[in-house]
Design an enzyme around this catalytic site. Structure first.
Site, PDB file in Angstrom:
ATOM      1  N   ASP A   1     -41.306   2.854  16.202  1.00  0.00           N
ATOM      2  CA  ASP A   1     -42.667   2.424  16.524  1.00  0.00           C
ATOM      3  C   ASP A   1     -43.261   1.857  15.248  1.00  0.00           C
ATOM      4  O   ASP A   1     -43.459   2.594  14.275  1.00  0.00           O
ATOM      5  CB  ASP A   1     -43.513   3.614  17.006  1.00  0.00           C
ATOM      6  CG  ASP A   1     -43.027   4.157  18.344  1.00  0.00           C
ATOM      7  OD1 ASP A   1     -42.721   3.346  19.225  1.00  0.00           O
ATOM      8  OD2 ASP A   1     -42.956   5.387  18.491  1.00  0.00           O
TER       9      ASP A   1
ATOM     10  N   ASP B   1     -45.446   2.850  30.574  1.00  0.00           N
ATOM     11  CA  ASP B   1     -46.125   4.001  29.967  1.00  0.00           C
ATOM     12  C   ASP B   1     -46.796   4.779  31.085  1.00  0.00           C
ATOM     13  O   ASP B   1     -47.885   4.428  31.544  1.00  0.00           O
ATOM     14  CB  ASP B   1     -47.180   3.524  28.946  1.00  0.00           C
ATOM     15  CG  ASP B   1     -46.550   2.895  27.715  1.00  0.00           C
ATOM     16  OD1 ASP B   1     -45.348   3.103  27.482  1.00  0.00           O
ATOM     17  OD2 ASP B   1     -47.264   2.185  26.978  1.00  0.00           O
TER      18      ASP B   1
END
Length: 258
Positions: free
Chosen positions: A12, A131
């Site tokens: 990330d 998500d």
């Protein structure tokens, strides 16, 4: 299951550094993406996923230079996501060295994007990143599955049923689903097995389980629930687990690994 289970570290990236937090908040610096990528490649990762976590909500494209530098260092498939909004963005990332592209927010706003990318580059290039979280108690909207899609790192509800969205994206041409359990993200309390099972029941394309890995014993249940690949970030970046440990636990549980 005859295919090997893939073990995938996730980088990330925020402002050029790998970061990790809990539910995308309280981000801690975890190092240089190129260095980490090189380490994971050497340790036996099957693939790498590179997500520019601030790209969509800051409205900018993923950093091409970092993707390019990472691609030069690794010899395993590299998936890149964050701020991908068009076929041209995909083309740029592939030219920079990405093997697959993850789309999320832009596909929610314009689902035709999934078909456009698949038609031009092939399904194998396209990963739909979902998500997903449980619909919070008291929310004005409900979903049939009890899971909803969120955007902006879990900050906003997209008002979509997460399972129905995965099905639709698969029909439009997505080659894989990267299933991020937002309730579990960064908690190291284990994968969301109920979410994995719910998606597995409805789609035939590969599912990558993400969010919540904290110990080697968390990985085999995710595969049993229907994951074709397991993705983790926190446990790898901070040295809690090594890729070899995860592969051993999967192998011991009877799942083939590379």
């Amino acid at each position: 299951m005859s295919l090997s289970v893939r073990v995938i570290p996730c980088l990330d990236v925020d402002a050029g550094r790998v970061v990790k937090g809990i539910n995308f908040k309280e981000l801690r610096d975890a190092g240089d993406p190129v260095e980490l990528a090189r380490t994971y490649d050497a340790e036996g990762a099957d693939e790498l996923t590179f997500l520019d976590i601030s790209a969509s909500h800051e409205g900018r494209a993923t950093t091409l230079e970092i993707v390019s530098a990472t691609a030069e260092q690794v010899f395993i498939p590299l998936t890149v996501g964050g701020g991908i909004r068009s076929v041209d963005d995909v083309d740029r990332m592939l030219r920079a060295g990405a093997d697959k592209i993850a789309v999320n927010t832009a596909a929610i706003h314009r689902p035709e994007l999934v078909a456009e990318i698949a038609d031009r580059f092939g399904n194998q290039v396209l990963v739909l990143s979902v998500d997903a979280r449980r619909v919070p108690a008291g929310a004005e909207h409900r979903t049939d599955s009890g899971f909803e899609v969120t955007t902006h790192g879990g900050r906003k509800s997209a008002g979509l049923d997460a399972i129905a969205w995965a099905v639709r994206a698969a029909e439009l041409g997505a080659g894989e689903i990267l299933l991020n359990a937002m309730d579990a993200d960064g908690t190291t309390a284990g994968f969301d097995l109920e979410l994995i099972r719910a998606v597995r029941r409805e789609v035939t394309i590969p599912v990558i389980a993400s969010g919540g890995a904290g110990a080697v014993e968390h990985f085999p249940p995710a595969v049993e629930a229907g994951a074709d690949a397991v993705l983790a970030a926190t446990v790898f970046h901070f040295g809690t687990l090594r890729i070899a440990d995860v592969k051993r636990s999967l192998s011991d549980a009877g799942y083939p690994v590379r």
